[in-house]
Design a protein around this motif. Structure first.
Motif, PDB file in Angstrom:
ATOM      1  N   ILE A  21     -15.028  12.475 161.094  1.00  0.00           N
ATOM      2  CA  ILE A  21     -14.171  11.839 160.127  1.00  0.00           C
ATOM      3  C   ILE A  21     -13.244  12.987 159.499  1.00  0.00           C
ATOM      4  O   ILE A  21     -12.075  12.704 159.446  1.00  0.00           O
ATOM      5  N   GLU A  22     -13.781  14.274 159.473  1.00  0.00           N
ATOM      6  CA  GLU A  22     -12.933  15.075 158.719  1.00  0.00           C
ATOM      7  C   GLU A  22     -11.757  15.757 159.687  1.00  0.00           C
ATOM      8  O   GLU A  22     -10.757  15.977 159.131  1.00  0.00           O
ATOM      9  N   GLN A  23     -12.150  15.499 161.039  1.00  0.00           N
ATOM     10  CA  GLN A  23     -10.959  15.890 162.088  1.00  0.00           C
ATOM     11  C   GLN A  23      -9.834  14.887 161.961  1.00  0.00           C
ATOM     12  O   GLN A  23      -8.805  14.983 162.692  1.00  0.00           O
ATOM     13  N   GLN A  24     -10.124  13.573 161.515  1.00  0.00           N
ATOM     14  CA  GLN A  24      -9.316  12.575 161.373  1.00  0.00           C
ATOM     15  C   GLN A  24      -8.258  12.617 160.098  1.00  0.00           C
ATOM     16  O   GLN A  24      -6.948  12.024 160.007  1.00  0.00           O
ATOM     17  N   LEU A  25      -8.341  13.430 159.519  1.00  0.00           N
ATOM     18  CA  LEU A  25      -7.489  13.474 158.167  1.00  0.00           C
ATOM     19  C   LEU A  25      -6.521  14.813 158.191  1.00  0.00           C
ATOM     20  O   LEU A  25      -6.766  15.237 158.898  1.00  0.00           O
ATOM     21  N   GLY A  26      -5.452  14.321 157.500  1.00  0.00           N
ATOM     22  CA  GLY A  26      -4.326  15.365 157.536  1.00  0.00           C
ATOM     23  C   GLY A  26      -2.970  14.709 157.878  1.00  0.00           C
ATOM     24  O   GLY A  26      -2.220  15.220 157.066  1.00  0.00           O
ATOM     25  N   VAL A  27      -2.809  14.249 158.873  1.00  0.00           N
ATOM     26  CA  VAL A  27      -1.499  13.756 159.299  1.00  0.00           C
ATOM     27  C   VAL A  27      -1.275  12.202 159.274  1.00  0.00           C
ATOM     28  O   VAL A  27      -0.400  11.745 158.682  1.00  0.00           O
ATOM     29  N   VAL A  28      -2.427  11.468 159.995  1.00  0.00           N
ATOM     30  CA  VAL A  28      -2.385  10.215 159.860  1.00  0.00           C
ATOM     31  C   VAL A  28      -2.908   9.689 158.416  1.00  0.00           C
ATOM     32  O   VAL A  28      -4.051   9.980 157.997  1.00  0.00           O
TER      33      VAL A  28
END
Length: 305
Positions: A21-28
């Protein structure tokens, strides 16, 4: 598949999914990432149902209940967790989620008239104290109203919505709706709700080209969503929502280990003590006296209100 194997799969998959889930955050935008995730998951399940000739035709009332499940379990709770992940490391999200074991027992009393005993009340108090100790070091440094406090509040609200989704699953069992079919329809509704949230929020349907984003998206869709929810909701329907939530007690062990290794989470004595109390409270509430009746699904059947 035996119950112990379902437990191991749920713990291994969901205990590590918090880092994904942490890797999904930031851009999208979170709503958009979740729309991608549940659209992919629903497509996988629809294809599986077609290949195995499973019917997705049910009474209209059942679709309404599955829509509620989709909102609680495959949409709103995840949107809140994704936003919480902007303020907390993944391991702390899992600590908050472990409180679902207590929330399930409270909700079973509210919706299905199951009695709450003193053990559950004591466990809830122990878990609450433990949760406060886990977050105290960060809240002391940054103060209330800042990132850790927001993350804590969003995570607990998300966990309660997930617990409500468990109650819906119990209701679907009473209607003899199989897990695979209810997940297929529920995830389809969840994806539509996520798209609606994204449109209402004015979010852009962009895509993060990083390999980490794509790998985590596929992993979350296939393993954490399709396989993880399939195993977990099968547990709910076999042994009841209260005992199935035992698996959430072990999530923080896996998740905080990954956070320590991959996210640089620093343990403090208070956080360690609080973590032990959270686990102790959850274990206490889920331990049955030897003379108690088995906590099977029969104990969670809906009763007229």
């Amino acid at each position: 598949m035996p119950v112990w194997a379902l437990y191991l799969l749920v713990v291994a998959i969901w205990g590590s999914s918090w880092y994904g889930i942490e890797q999904q955050l930031g851009v999208v935008a979170p709503q958009v990432s979740l729309a991608y995730r549940f659209l992919l998951s629903a497509a996988i399940l629809i294809a599986f149902c077609i290949l195995t000739r499973r019917s997705l035709r049910f009474p209209a009332r059942a679709y309404g209940i599955m829509a509620v499940q989709g909102f609680c379990l495959f949409c709103a709770n995840y949107i809140l967790f994704y936003f919480a992940g902007m303020h907390l490391v993944s391991g702390l999200l899992a600590v908050c989620f472990s409180t679902m074991s207590v929330m399930n027992i409270i909700n079973l009393a509210l919706f299905f008239r199951q009695r709450i005993d003193r053990r559950a009340l004591l466990a809830a108090m122990i878990g609450l104290v433990g949760l406060c100790l886990v977050f105290y070091p960060e809240l002391r440094q940054s103060g209330l109203g800042t990132d850790p406090a927001w993350g804590l509040g969003l995570s607990l609200l998300a966990t309660y919505l997930a617990s409500l989704g468990n109650m819906v699953s119990v209701r679907l069992k009473a209607l003899s709706i199989p897990v695979v079919e209810s997940n297929t329809i529920g995830m389809s509704f969840g994806a539509l709700f996520c798209i609606a949230f994204a449109l209402l929020a004015g979010a852009s349907f962009t895509y993060d080209p990083r390999t980490a984003y794509t790998v985590s998206l596929i992993g979350l869709a296939l393993f954490a969503t399709v396989i993880g929810f399939g195993c977990y909701l099968t547990l709910v329907q076999r042994i009841g929502a209260a005992r199935a939530a035992y698996s959430s007690v072990v999530f923080p062990v896996v998740a905080l280990s990954l956070s320590t290794l991959l996210e640089g989470y620093a343990w403090s004595p208070l956080a360690g003590l609080g973590f032990a109390l959270v686990l102790s409270g959850n274990l206490l509430v889920l331990m049955r006296p030897r003379d108690a009746a088995p906590a099977g699904l029969s104990s969670t059947q809906p009763r007229p209100s």
